[in-house]
Design a protein around this motif. Structure first.
Motif, PDB file in Angstrom:
ATOM      1  N   GLU A   1      38.839  33.105  43.308  1.00  0.00           N
ATOM      2  CA  GLU A   1      38.553  34.522  43.479  1.00  0.00           C
ATOM      3  C   GLU A   1      39.359  35.330  42.488  1.00  0.00           C
ATOM      4  N   GLY A   2      38.812  36.475  42.091  1.00  0.00           N
ATOM      5  CA  GLY A   2      39.487  37.345  41.145  1.00  0.00           C
ATOM      6  C   GLY A   2      38.488  38.243  40.457  1.00  0.00           C
ATOM      7  N   SER A   3      38.950  39.142  39.633  1.00  0.00           N
ATOM      8  CA  SER A   3      38.047  40.017  38.888  1.00  0.00           C
ATOM      9  C   SER A   3      37.421  39.224  37.745  1.00  0.00           C
ATOM     10  N   PRO A   4      36.268  39.655  37.225  1.00  0.00           N
ATOM     11  CA  PRO A   4      35.635  38.925  36.120  1.00  0.00           C
ATOM     12  C   PRO A   4      36.541  38.766  34.907  1.00  0.00           C
ATOM     13  N   ASP A   5      37.287  39.821  34.579  1.00  0.00           N
ATOM     14  CA  ASP A   5      38.169  39.751  33.411  1.00  0.00           C
ATOM     15  C   ASP A   5      39.300  38.755  33.629  1.00  0.00           C
ATOM     16  N   GLU A   6      39.873  38.761  34.825  1.00  0.00           N
ATOM     17  CA  GLU A   6      40.961  37.819  35.124  1.00  0.00           C
ATOM     18  C   GLU A   6      40.482  36.372  35.030  1.00  0.00           C
ATOM     19  N   LEU A   7      39.329  36.115  35.610  1.00  0.00           N
ATOM     20  CA  LEU A   7      38.818  34.745  35.606  1.00  0.00           C
ATOM     21  C   LEU A   7      38.408  34.300  34.204  1.00  0.00           C
TER      22      LEU A   7
ATOM     23  N   LYS B   1      34.812  42.076  41.878  1.00  0.00           N
ATOM     24  CA  LYS B   1      35.455  40.830  42.301  1.00  0.00           C
ATOM     25  C   LYS B   1      34.423  39.719  42.326  1.00  0.00           C
ATOM     26  N   VAL B   2      34.873  38.520  41.951  1.00  0.00           N
ATOM     27  CA  VAL B   2      34.016  37.332  41.964  1.00  0.00           C
ATOM     28  C   VAL B   2      34.697  36.249  42.787  1.00  0.00           C
ATOM     29  N   ILE B   3      33.942  35.610  43.681  1.00  0.00           N
ATOM     30  CA  ILE B   3      34.480  34.476  44.426  1.00  0.00           C
ATOM     31  C   ILE B   3      33.556  33.273  44.248  1.00  0.00           C
ATOM     32  N   PHE B   4      34.136  32.069  44.287  1.00  0.00           N
ATOM     33  CA  PHE B   4      33.375  30.824  44.215  1.00  0.00           C
ATOM     34  C   PHE B   4      33.516  30.099  45.538  1.00  0.00           C
TER      35      PHE B   4
END
Length: 586
Positions: free
Chosen positions: A559-565, A547-550
């Motif tokens: 926020e979301g997974s790297p692939d989703e973003l 998961k990645v958040i800004f």
């Protein structure tokens, strides 16, 4: 004056004034005798010159002033040396007691003290504030008190000859000991406050932006930062010049006032001791010359008074510690052992530093599950590092909560290190052996465990090649190791500690791309199964995260997974292009 109000409520300095009052009195007496001998030397010299010029019939008529001149000439440096020795000894004893008291306060409150103060504040207390207290006495209190004593002595001595002139001299000396110092405080006090504020702002901005210099480069805003930095510097230079200019004018006024005093003494002594040659006329030169060595006693008073503005903050901070109660927030001693799975929950968290109302983090809510790999991104000053301190329990939320398995992280106290480990941007290695540096993670680790963990982080061959292996002494701060090697040693400590949650606080920020990628892969492989919270500026290696958040301006924006973003978020796509060097400014 504010500083006198602070002294009334002071619990740090005043107790020691009574404890060392004999040494204090002795130091002040020696200081007075230093200037007394200087004035008496010139007084006797003036009398001797005038008397000798009158061709005395017998050498015995000038024998006494000759002896006194030699005595006072020797006495001045002797008393000066003894005064410096005594005053510095008194101040060193005082500061030694203050440091001991400060260390005891910090040690007693260490578990929760970090919740209210940043590291810089603590270092300021340990070094800058104690040094300021030392200078307060050596450069302000001692010179001021000695000048007041000399003023009283001069007025009384002149009063023996002429009461009306003694009152005139009292008025002139009060201009030196009261009016000019008061002007120094009033005129430059506000400027010094502004100067201090600009220096703090410049230091903060410079530190933050150097750490996040890649952000400025990637966003092609380097020129904007330089202009902003130059603007603050220009303001600081302007204030500094104004202070120096004011000091120059004031010092000129001081010298002119001493000229007025010398002329007044000349006129008065001419009227008081009339005559052409010999007799009472011999006293004219004596009274006029006596004022010149006393300039050294009165001239420093303006700078001494002006510096009280600097000492006020030190006194406030030290006395502020006395008001901190150890009972305000004690780590709970009844918290039971936490068991897996370990879940971090952040609920409506907001935070601002005690001396700043600006919200660093604002209404942040998220959950980090056991074994999850979370990346936290954001530009410099967005609140990432503050969030890391909150996650580690180094700070307490201003609003909201941050809990580990339902327990406030800040309540875990020292036991938080059993559950959460941190690898910083610049891991510190102590000037001791490699084995001792590694055993910081686990004091009971065996030699076999040390070699095993070194092999896991890719350093076994390096350590084996060193002259004494594990017993090789590491240079201070680990300078014999490269940045990547220091981070691997820090990872080895974490593995020995075996904490379930690991915070990576921008550990690859200063590494070249190849070393960075290699280190990231080592982190992910060796920390497999643990919860990883990775704070970073770069997007390299984010594909390995769950998961990645800004965070932007203290708020959770994306926020979301790297692939989703990567597939759906335009901002993330743009950052990827910048990170890969493919972004073209239109």
């Amino acid at each position: 004056m504010k500083i006198f109000k602070l002294f009334k409520k002071d619990t740090w300095i005043r107790p020691f004034l009574g404890k060392y009052r004999k040494s204090l009195f002795f130091a002040l007496t020696l200081g007075f005798m230093t200037f007394f001998c200087g004035g008496a030397l010139m007084f006797n010299s003036g009398f001797l010159i005038s008397k000798s010029a009158a061709h005395p019939e017998n050498i015995l008529l000038v024998y006494v002033p000759i002896v006194l001149t030699r005595a006072f000439g020797i006495g001045r440096p002797v008393f000066r040396y003894l005064e410096r020795l005594t005053s510095h000894n008194w101040v060193l004893k005082l500061t030694s007691e203050l440091r001991l008291k400060l260390y005891r306060v910090l040690e007693k409150d260490a578990v929760f003290f970090k919740n209210k103060y940043q590291t810089g504040d603590i270092l300021g207390l340990l070094s800058e504030d104690i040094d300021h207290i030392q200078n307060l006495y050596l450069r302000t209190v001692f010179p001021t008190v000695i000048a007041w004593i000399l003023t009283v002595f001069i007025v009384i001595a002149l009063g023996i000859f002429s009461l009306w002139f003694a009152l005139v001299m009292l008025l002139l000396l009060c201009v030196q000991v009261i009016l000019f110092p008061l002007m120094a405080i009033l005129v430059n006090g506000a400027r010094q406050e502004k100067q201090k504020m600009l220096k703090n702002e410049l230091y903060t901005e410079l530190t933050d932006n150097i750490l996040g210099v890649s952000d400025w480069i990637f966003s092609q805003r380097g020129k904007e930062y330089l202009e902003f930095h130059k603007e603050i510097e220009d303001k600081l230079h302007h204030v500094t010049r104004a202070i120096k200019k004011s000091n120059h004018y004031r010092n000129t006024g001081v010298q002119l006032m001493f000229g007025v005093i010398a002329i007044a003494l000349l006129l008065w002594s001419g009227m008081q001791f009339p005559g052409n040659h010999g007799g009472a006329a011999n006293w004219i030169a004596a009274f006029v010359l006596v004022i010149f060595p006393l300039i050294d006693a009165f001239a420093p008073l303006n700078d001494a008074a002006q510096e009280t503005n600097i000492y006020q903050d030190s006194l406030k901070r030290l006395n502020g510690l006395s008001n901190e109660s150890s009972d305000e927030r004690k780590p709970s001693e009844s918290i039971k052992q936490l068991n897996a799975p370990f879940v971090l929950t952040v609920n409506n968290l907001s935070y601002h530093y005690p001396d700043d109302n600006k919200q660093v983090l604002n209404d942040l809510t998220l959950s980090v599950g056991s074994g999850q790999k979370l990346a936290i991104l954001g530009r410099s000053g967005s609140g990432k590092t503050t969030l890391a301190k909150l996650l580690r329990g180094d700070l307490e939320p201003s609003v909201g909560s941050l809990k580990l398995n339902g327990i406030d992280v800040s309540d875990l106290g020292e036991s938080v290190s059993d559950y959460i480990g941190v690898i910083h941007q610049a891991p510190y290695l102590f000037n001791t052996t490699i084995s001792n540096n590694l055993r910081i993670g686990n004091e009971d680790a065996t030699t076999a465990s040390l070699w095993q963990v070194l092999e896991r982080v890719g350093l076994k061959n390096l350590v084996t090649s060193l002259p004494e292996g594990l017993e090789t002494v590491v240079d201070e701060a680990g300078l014999r190791f490269s940045g990547g090697e220091r981070h691997r040693l820090a990872l080895a400590r974490i593995l020995l500690k075996n904490t379930p949650i690991v915070i990576l606080d921008e550990p690859t920020v200063s590494l070249d791309p190849l070393t960075e990628q290699d280190l990231i892969e080592t982190f992910m492989k060796q920390l497999e199964g643990k919860t990883i919270i990775w704070i970073t500026h770069h997007l390299q290696g984010l594909s390995m995260m769950d998961k990645v958040i800004f965070i932007e301006d203290g708020k959770l924006k994306i926020e979301g997974s790297p692939d989703e973003l990567a597939s759906s978020n335009e901002h993330y796509k743009k950052l990827l292009a910048i990170d890969h060097g493919d972004y073209v400014v239109e």
